[in-house]
Design an enzyme around this catalytic site. Structure first.
Site, mmCIF file in Angstrom:
data_model
loop_
_atom_site.group_PDB
_atom_site.id
_atom_site.type_symbol
_atom_site.label_atom_id
_atom_site.label_comp_id
_atom_site.label_asym_id
_atom_site.label_seq_id
_atom_site.Cartn_x
_atom_site.Cartn_y
_atom_site.Cartn_z
ATOM 1 N N HIS A 222 24.879 43.517 -3.555
ATOM 2 C CA HIS A 222 26.051 44.110 -4.193
ATOM 3 C C HIS A 222 27.267 43.208 -4.009
ATOM 4 C CE1 HIS A 222 28.894 46.799 -5.821
ATOM 5 N NE2 HIS A 222 29.069 47.614 -4.813
ATOM 6 N N HIS A 270 22.878 40.501 -14.066
ATOM 7 C CA HIS A 270 23.592 41.737 -13.753
ATOM 8 C C HIS A 270 22.748 42.927 -14.167
ATOM 9 C CE1 HIS A 270 26.788 44.759 -13.579
ATOM 10 N NE2 HIS A 270 27.454 43.902 -12.840
ATOM 11 N N ASP A 321 30.793 37.048 -9.737
ATOM 12 C CA ASP A 321 30.806 36.378 -8.438
ATOM 13 C C ASP A 321 30.670 34.866 -8.560
ATOM 14 O OD1 ASP A 321 30.970 38.723 -6.765
ATOM 15 O OD2 ASP A 321 28.915 39.169 -7.374
#
Length: 379
Positions: A222, A270, A321
């Site tokens: 996560h 994702h 990210d």
């Protein structure tokens, strides 16, 4: 008897309704209260977006002034919280420090057990204001440096950078940080947000729910992915004297080898977005600005090589990210502090969901299907 349908990981399950954000996998779009996130990042401050998430509308001038005045006057780290942080080893992960600090902040809050709308909003605002002091101090103490007090003449992002590094950041650095905070602020029913809502559904207090959310965010599936991206860059080797093309060649070769060995490479793919994370182009622009500001073309080379190799081999695109990790690195943040930075932003989304859950609460208690032994006697 009909066998129940099991949704591992609650995949495909619609658990509730929310008016806070909308993730549309078909159009690869993300809305905060109806506004496209990329437009908010281009036109708004993080403070304005926090206000929007909590109050459903963007603030007018007087509302923003009152909100900013509150935030700036609640930044200082309480001595009790600083003392609790000092008890923790610098060998522990900063996420452990963040979790502990939020718990102490909750225990010390005068309205800790008050879950009225007014109290929860005040606690959310206080937590938003104080948490940057936790992150900044934790990075500094790990480097053997002293705490730097907040400055009320600086906005949220500029003050965060000031408290961490002890110097005023250039405007383009402040803007890139502001953009990252907005992009990380909210993302519907992700694992940590759902954790916060589950805890809230028991009528636990706001700080308990945020503490639980931090625990969920600590997991590498996560929140730890932006750290993992930098670890990948470091494993490949960051060479400041290297050209863009040279770095790209090395990183592409690294990715080809990693995929051949079936390594899990973080920063790509994702659960919701199947055709690319809608936040990436905006964050990539912020990364490009930092690469130009710090004159670090080799970072772009590493980025491009990995991205190209993954696209060619797997047709998997980066998530938020991926550009965020090197952006924070260029700013000077230690890699282990990246996920606490995620917390600083996501406090807004978490607490918005906590307040939404309180307003129309039902205890979240799903069923399970037993697959153990049949009933038997104890010998």
């Amino acid at each position: 008897m009909t066998e129940p349908t099991i949704h591992k990981g609650l995949a495909g399950v619609t658990a509730d309704v929310t008016a806070i954000s909308k993730v549309n996998s078909d159009t690869n779009s993300l809305l905060y209260r109806g506004y496209p996130v990329q437009e908010l990042a281009a036109k708004c401050s993080f403070e304005q977006v926090a206000y929007l998430l909590w109050n459903s509308e963007l603030p007018n001038d007087s509302e923003l002034k009152a909100f900013v005045n509150f935030e700036r006057s609640h930044r200082k780290l309480d001595e009790n919280v600083k003392g609790a942080i000092d008890l923790l080893s610098t060998a522990c992960h900063p996420m452990d420090v963040a979790r502990t600090a939020v718990s102490v902040l909750g225990a010390n809050h005068a309205r800790a057990q008050d879950s009225s709308p007014e109290a929860n909003l005040e606690k959310a605002m206080s937590l938003l204001a104080t948490f940057p002091s936790v992150v900044a101090y934790d990075q500094r103490r790990r480097r053997g440096e002293e705490l730097i007090e907040p400055r009320e003449d600086l906005d949220y992002s500029a003050n965060f950078l000031w408290m961490t590094f002890g110097e005023e950041a250039a405007p383009e650095v402040v803007e890139a940080f502001n953009v990252s905070m907005i992009l990380y602020a909210e993302h519907s029913f992700n694992a940590s947000t759902f954790t916060a809502r589950v805890i809230t559904s028991t009528l636990a207090d706001l700080h308990s729910a945020v503490t639980g959310a931090i625990g969920a965010l600590k997991g590498p599936l996560h929140g730890g992915a932006n750290e993992a991206v930098m670890h990948t860059f470091e494993e490949i080797g960051i060479r400041k004297d290297e050209s863009l093309d040279e770095a790209a060649t090395r990183s592409k070769a690294w990715m080809v080898d990693a995929l051949a060995q079936k390594k899990k490479v973080m920063g790509f793919g994702h659960r919701v977005y199947k055709n690319g994370d809608s936040r990436v182009p905006t964050m990539k622009s912020a990364l490009d600005a930092m690469i130009k500001h710090y004159d670090r073309p080799e970072m772009l080379g590493l980025y491009n090589g990995l991205e190209a190799a993954m696209e060619e081999a797997k047709q998997i695109k980066p998530n938020l990210d991926y550009p965020a990790g090197p952006t924070y690195n260029l700013m000077g943040f230690d890699t282990e502090m990246f996920t606490p930075l995620f917390i600083a932003a996501r406090i807004t989304g978490w607490t918005a969901h906590i307040m939404e859950q309180v307003a129309d609460n039902a205890l979240i208690r799903p069923l399970s299907e037993y697959n153990g032994p049949e009933q038997r006697q104890v010998p």
